[in-house]
Design an enzyme around this catalytic site. Structure first.
Site, mmCIF file in Angstrom:
data_model
loop_
_atom_site.group_PDB
_atom_site.id
_atom_site.type_symbol
_atom_site.label_atom_id
_atom_site.label_comp_id
_atom_site.label_asym_id
_atom_site.label_seq_id
_atom_site.Cartn_x
_atom_site.Cartn_y
_atom_site.Cartn_z
ATOM 1 N N SER A 150 43.263 26.629 44.786
ATOM 2 C CA SER A 150 43.745 26.353 45.966
ATOM 3 C C SER A 150 44.002 24.828 46.254
ATOM 4 O O SER A 150 44.581 24.300 45.254
ATOM 5 C CB SER A 150 42.907 26.522 47.251
ATOM 6 O OG SER A 150 43.590 26.766 48.281
ATOM 7 N N ASP A 162 47.808 37.225 47.013
ATOM 8 C CA ASP A 162 47.654 36.046 47.675
ATOM 9 C C ASP A 162 48.989 35.610 48.325
ATOM 10 O O ASP A 162 49.768 35.288 47.631
ATOM 11 C CB ASP A 162 47.520 34.825 46.701
ATOM 12 C CG ASP A 162 47.013 33.384 47.131
ATOM 13 O OD1 ASP A 162 47.538 33.375 48.532
ATOM 14 O OD2 ASP A 162 46.538 32.493 46.311
ATOM 15 N N HIS A 171 44.099 35.232 48.813
ATOM 16 C CA HIS A 171 43.996 33.940 48.117
ATOM 17 C C HIS A 171 42.543 33.643 47.728
ATOM 18 O O HIS A 171 42.279 33.007 46.726
ATOM 19 C CB HIS A 171 44.505 32.961 49.324
ATOM 20 C CG HIS A 171 44.503 31.602 48.982
ATOM 21 N ND1 HIS A 171 45.147 30.862 47.822
ATOM 22 C CD2 HIS A 171 43.789 30.326 49.360
ATOM 23 C CE1 HIS A 171 44.802 29.764 47.660
ATOM 24 N NE2 HIS A 171 43.977 29.440 48.587
#
Lengths: 217, 391
Positions: free
Chosen positions: B164, B330, B363
């Site tokens: 991320s 995601d 995610h």
């Protein structure tokens, strides 16, 4: 994993760790060179090349399981599609681009062939020959799509959508301005059966063809 | 631009009140020049290390944390009392093998776990910086990490990895400091923050700023903390970290109370209760202004913009070995974002691996026990370690 089926159905039979037809391709590749294996599957050839011939090897593979297997072995492989992703690679960025038993599963084989000889100094392409006598036998005597050891899946389940014969392939290469540098026809066992890679006998007796190509003048 | 005066070299009490160790004073004597033009230094960076640095300093792994993460990669996080965010990946014989690697995880610039951030005391005023803290970028975070590596005497890290926002830092590292990175693993990342992601962040920031206890950012001076606003920001963000399938699998329409609905607005559905818990747990450990600054840093991230819009140029001739990993479910950093980076790397004939892991956990999959993801990460690290001569 001593026996498995590839898209072309060639049996894994690895006296030296890899299938004999892959060994033949490996023999065509100089040690220490840069190699891109398009449709590298579980990475058998790439692993062999990286570890036995010290090549700087990369792979492109569409199947999740194949990519995972490659990455678990520490190979540099990208999950992608030969039909759409080859255009990214710079011209002349590899010494060899290998397309083993994958051509017949692409959507635009002629375009893929052009990309291979653009990206690589040489392209090494192997594919099942649809004019092999067993295939002809299936069609002529039984009126059925061939299901052979090399092509084990029925017509509705095969990933192979663009079958060709050795003669067709050579004609396409000529049309695309691609020169054939080396040629081999392999028998049912994936070995060179004492026949030339081109001509009538190759098209009749070769279960698969292996060709080294380059961009024509 | 105003420059931040030299603070005293001491650990200021953070929002959590915990004194983090170790810390390095960086940007001294040469200060760090931030993207916004402000100079910073000396400034404090808190970090954790696991394992030991080998003699030729070639075995360092830099782990970059995500928006709500911190330097406590493994072991017990002293603020939350819970295990670090990759606790089960770090240790002898584990994926990040501390018998082989020296793993470094710094708290990002602007954070609230020991590295200089908006909750710190501005020596010029004796009060918290609050909104007087300079706006920072992902590039600034990475520049601070470069100084930390200088401080530790490490010329090149064996691997920089993170998910991320951590993945954004990895990309920034690989693009701007390729000679200092042997291999790079951006996970569930993107080369820029999308409009949708900026939109989600803006909702979070507005929730914080709409909280009366935010006090225009000066809540510390008023002995307050915008708990409700920060909790709502976290709740909204947390939805984006999961997937519809994961929510359905975990909660469905299940109720807290088996006696049925109560025709009111308490947390009746289990998913509501879960989100409220996520929100309230977050405000106990995170500073609201840090949340504003770090989300802003992510919004500003656009790697190609530094190369006249060309991501290909960002990685021109890169010697770095890359492994990009995305997750099917995601929707915050979806696979096409990773694929765009792969295309740019392929255009450079870079050494790149890429795989999309099939999972419904969204995610946050990179923080979870996803066996295929971990097997691939292990395979890549082993392969890279062989090439680096570490195995």
């Amino acid at each position: 994993m001593s026996e498995e089926l590839t898209a072309a159905g060639g049996r894994t039979d690895r006296p030296d760790g890899i299938r004999v037809d892959l060994q033949l391709i490996a023999n065509m590749i100089d040690p220490g060179s840069r190699v891109l294996d398009v449709g590298c599957g579980d990475g058998s050839l790439l692993y062999h090349l990286v570890n036995r011939k010290a090549v700087d090897g990369r792979g492109l593979e569409i199947g999740q399981d194949g990519v995972n297997a490659c990455l678990r072995q520490g190979l540099s492989v990208v999950q992608g599609d030969a039909d759409t992703d080859l255009k990214d690679y710079p011209t002349g960025s590899f010494d060899y681009v290998v397309l083993s038993q994958t051509l017949q599963a692409t959507h635009r084989p002629a375009q893929v062939l052009r990309e291979l000889v653009r990206i690589g100094r040489y392209a090494i392409v192997s594919f099942p020959n649809f004019a092999h006598w067993r295939c002809r036998w299936h069609l002529v005597r039984r009126g059925r799509m061939p299901v052979t050891e090399n092509l084990p899946l029925p017509w509705h389940a095969t990933p192979n959508i663009h079958f060709c014969t050795i003669t067709d392939f050579l004609e396409t290469c000529a049309e695309q301005g691609i020169s054939v540098e080396r040629h081999h026809a392999l028998n049912d066992q994936g070995r060179i059966g004492g026949i030339r890679g081109t001509g009538f006998l190759a098209n009749l007796l070769g279960a698969q063809g292996v060709f080294m190509l380059a961009k024509g003048d | 631009m105003a420059s931040i005066e030299k603070p005293e070299a001491r650990a200021y009490p953070q929002a959590s009140g915990y004194e983090h160790r170790p810390v390095a004073m960086l940007g001294d004597p040469t200060p760090l020049i931030l993207d916004c033009g402000t100079t910073l230094g000396p400034f404090r960076t808190a970090y954790q290390t696991y394992g030991s640095l080998n003699r030729d300093k070639s075995n360092a792994i830099l782990a970059c944390h995500a928006l709500s993460g911190d330097q406590y990669l493994a072991g017990t996080n002293p603020v939350t009392g819970r295990a670090g965010w990759w606790d089960d990946l770090v240790g002898p014989g584990r994926l990040l093998d501390t018998d082989r690697y020296f793993v470094i995880c710094p708290n990002v610039l602007g954070g609230c776990m020991g590295t200089l951030g908006p909750a710190d005391i501005d020596p010029a005023t004796g009060k918290s910086y609050a909104l007087n803290f300079p706006v920072i970028t992902i590039a600034d975070m990475v520049r601070a990490q470069v100084l930390l590596l200088d401080h530790l005497g490490i010329d090149q890290v064996f691997c920089v990895l993170g998910g991320s926002m951590g993945g954004m830092q990895v990309l920034e590292w690989a693009a701007k400091f390729p000679e200092r990175v042997f291999s790079a693993v951006p996970i569930a990342a993107a080369a820029h923050h999308t409009a949708q992601n900026i939109a989600f962040h803006e909702v979070g920031r507005q929730a914080i700023m709409a909280d009366r206890d935010w006090c225009g950012g000066d809540y510390a001076a008023h002995d307050k903390h915008p708990r409700h606003g920060l909790a709502v920001a976290r709740m909204a963000a947390h939805i984006t970290y999961l997937s519809e399938a994961a929510f359905h699998r975990k909660f469905g329409r299940m109720l807290q109370d088996s006696n049925g609905v109560t025709y009111g607005f308490e947390a009746e559905f289990q998913v509501e209760s879960y989100l409220r818990h996520q929100g309230s747990a977050f405000v106990d450990r995170f500073d609201a202004n840090s949340y504003l600054y770090i989300t802003r840093a992510m919004d500003y991230f656009d790697l190609a913009a530094d190369y006249e819009g060309s991501l290909v140029a960002a990685f021109a001739g890169t010697p770095v070995r890359f492994c990009l990993i995305s997750f099917t479910s995601d929707w915050l950093f979806p696979t096409p974002e990773s694929r765009a980076i792969v295309h740019a790397l392929n255009s450079n004939a870079a050494n790149v691996s890429f795989v999309e892991i099939d999972t419904d956990t969204g995610h946050d999959s990179f923080l979870l026990d996803e066996p295929e993801f971990r097997a691939i990460l292990a395979g890549f690290l082993n392969g890279a370690a062989k090439h680096r001569g570490l195995i």
